[in-house]
Design a protein around this motif. Structure first.
Motif, short mmCIF file in Angstrom:
data_model
loop_
_atom_site.label_atom_id
_atom_site.label_comp_id
_atom_site.label_asym_id
_atom_site.label_seq_id
_atom_site.Cartn_x
_atom_site.Cartn_y
_atom_site.Cartn_z
N ASP A 135 10.62 -4.27 -6.43
CA ASP A 135 10.09 -5.37 -7.23
C ASP A 135 8.57 -5.38 -7.17
O ASP A 135 7.90 -6.25 -7.72
CB ASP A 135 10.65 -6.71 -6.77
CG ASP A 135 10.35 -6.99 -5.31
OD1 ASP A 135 9.93 -6.06 -4.58
OD2 ASP A 135 10.54 -8.15 -4.89
N SER A 136 8.05 -4.37 -6.48
CA SER A 136 6.61 -4.15 -6.41
C SER A 136 6.36 -2.66 -6.14
O SER A 136 7.29 -1.91 -5.82
CB SER A 136 5.98 -5.01 -5.29
OG SER A 136 6.51 -4.64 -4.03
N SER A 170 4.50 -0.18 -3.74
CA SER A 170 3.76 0.01 -2.49
C SER A 170 3.02 1.34 -2.58
O SER A 170 3.57 2.34 -3.05
CB SER A 170 4.71 0.03 -1.29
OG SER A 170 5.34 -1.24 -1.15
N GLU A 208 -6.57 -6.68 -2.30
CA GLU A 208 -5.38 -6.16 -2.99
C GLU A 208 -5.06 -4.72 -2.61
O GLU A 208 -3.90 -4.30 -2.69
CB GLU A 208 -5.59 -6.21 -4.51
CG GLU A 208 -5.60 -7.60 -5.11
CD GLU A 208 -5.91 -7.56 -6.60
OE1 GLU A 208 -5.29 -8.34 -7.34
OE2 GLU A 208 -6.77 -6.76 -7.01
N LEU A 248 1.78 -4.00 -5.11
CA LEU A 248 1.41 -4.47 -6.44
C LEU A 248 2.67 -4.97 -7.15
O LEU A 248 3.62 -4.21 -7.36
CB LEU A 248 0.78 -3.31 -7.23
CG LEU A 248 0.30 -3.59 -8.65
CD1 LEU A 248 -0.81 -4.64 -8.64
CD2 LEU A 248 -0.19 -2.30 -9.29
N LYS A 249 2.69 -6.25 -7.49
CA LYS A 249 3.87 -6.82 -8.13
C LYS A 249 4.19 -6.09 -9.43
O LYS A 249 3.30 -5.75 -10.20
CB LYS A 249 3.66 -8.31 -8.39
CG LYS A 249 3.59 -9.15 -7.11
CD LYS A 249 3.43 -10.62 -7.42
CE LYS A 249 3.40 -11.45 -6.14
NZ LYS A 249 3.25 -12.90 -6.43
N ILE A 250 5.46 -5.91 -9.69
CA ILE A 250 5.90 -5.08 -10.81
C ILE A 250 5.49 -5.67 -12.16
O ILE A 250 5.29 -4.92 -13.14
CB ILE A 250 7.44 -4.87 -10.75
CG1 ILE A 250 7.83 -3.53 -11.38
CG2 ILE A 250 8.18 -6.03 -11.37
CD1 ILE A 250 7.49 -2.34 -10.53
N GLU A 251 5.33 -6.98 -12.22
CA GLU A 251 4.96 -7.61 -13.49
C GLU A 251 3.45 -7.54 -13.75
O GLU A 251 2.98 -7.89 -14.85
CB GLU A 251 5.43 -9.07 -13.55
CG GLU A 251 4.84 -9.98 -12.51
CD GLU A 251 5.69 -10.04 -11.24
OE1 GLU A 251 5.54 -11.02 -10.48
OE2 GLU A 251 6.51 -9.12 -11.03
N ASP A 252 2.69 -7.11 -12.77
CA ASP A 252 1.24 -6.99 -12.93
C ASP A 252 0.92 -5.96 -14.02
O ASP A 252 1.61 -4.95 -14.17
CB ASP A 252 0.61 -6.55 -11.60
CG ASP A 252 -0.90 -6.63 -11.61
OD1 ASP A 252 -1.54 -5.75 -12.23
OD2 ASP A 252 -1.46 -7.55 -10.99
N ALA A 311 0.61 -2.49 -12.74
CA ALA A 311 1.88 -1.85 -12.41
C ALA A 311 2.59 -1.37 -13.68
O ALA A 311 3.15 -0.27 -13.71
CB ALA A 311 2.77 -2.84 -11.65
#
Length: 256
Positions: free
Chosen positions: A56-57, A59, A10, A15-19, A22
């Motif tokens: 949407d993520s 970086s 990872e 990193l996905k924004i919904e994580d 995040a």
């Protein structure tokens, strides 16, 4: 979160924004592009991550700066407690930096606890991970499950043989006629013999809710465990584990 932890895979990926991590970075830490947050690789380095972009993520780039607070040389045997207690227990002793947790069935323990979905579905690891994050560490304690105390002790002794017998002190917490106080048992062995510099392992055994049976006491003593107590008050398993771990680590010079 005192540190955002990532697997080795990872750490080089957006990193996905919904994580959950995040959301913590954006909503709790209020970080923006170009800013840094504390991050680490599970089982590896800790350092700083720089946010490159947020879409949407997230970086980011990562630079390792330390070993991530390695675990302490304390292994704990714990009689399987109620699942709700187990969650708190795992989180707290992970925060202390215990290196291994051995959950075991006991003669007086509730047998159904061994079938807890908390362990089966990986939630136990999540609690250990939460405690690791609380400590700002990257190293998660190892978790082992045993059907009974004899199986647990045999496993640890096999581990000792593989690691050239480097366990220096074995303690069994027992509020029924202990042979010594916990602090004195540690002082007699660790401080008086000045073995801190040799980095020995210490094993501490904590019984389940109803404590140890006479058979289990004899088993522990026959394998070199010193029966010791922490005063007259009877504690929950989770409390006893945290208090005992704190006392031991303090005497080992870890918490000083």
């Amino acid at each position: 979160m005192n540190i955002c932890l990532f697997t080795p895979e990872e750490i080089s990926m957006p990193l996905k924004i919904e994580d959950e991590r995040a959301q913590h970075i954006l909503k709790i830490l209020h970080k923006k592009e170009g800013e840094y947050f504390t991050a680490g690789i599970i089982g590896g380095k800790a350092g700083l991550a720089k946010i490159i972009s947020i879409t949407d993520s997230i970086s980011f780039s990562f630079e390792g700066q330390s070993d991530g607070k390695p675990l302490n040389r304390l292994k704990m045997i714990i009689g399987f407690p109620r699942p709700i207690q187990l969650k708190r227990l795992l989180r707290d002793i992970a925060a202390l930096g215990v290196c291994q947790v051995h959950l075991t069935g006991t003669e007086l323990g509730e047998k159904s606890y061994l079938q807890s979905t908390l362990v089966e579905k990986g939630n136990a690891y999540k609690m250990l991970l939460d405690g690791t994050i609380q400590a700002g560490s990257t190293h998660v304690p190892e978790l082992f499950l045993h059907k009974n105390l004899r199986e647990c002790i045999n496993h640890l002794e096999e581990d000792e043989k593989k690691n050239e017998g480097n366990v220096d002190l074995k303690l069994a917490l027992d509020n029924v006629n202990p042979n010594s106080s916990l602090k004195m048992a540690i002082k007699d062995k660790i401080i008086n013999n000045d073995v801190r510099a040799n980095s020995p392992y210490v094993i501490a055994a904590i019984g389940s809710e109803r404590g140890w049976t006479d058979n289990e006491r004899l088993l522990l003593e026959s394998h070199g465990y010193i029966r010791c107590g922490m005063g007259e008050r009877i504690m929950r398993t989770e409390t006893a584990a945290t208090v005992a771990g704190s006392i031991i680590l303090n005497e080992m010079g870890v918490l000083c």
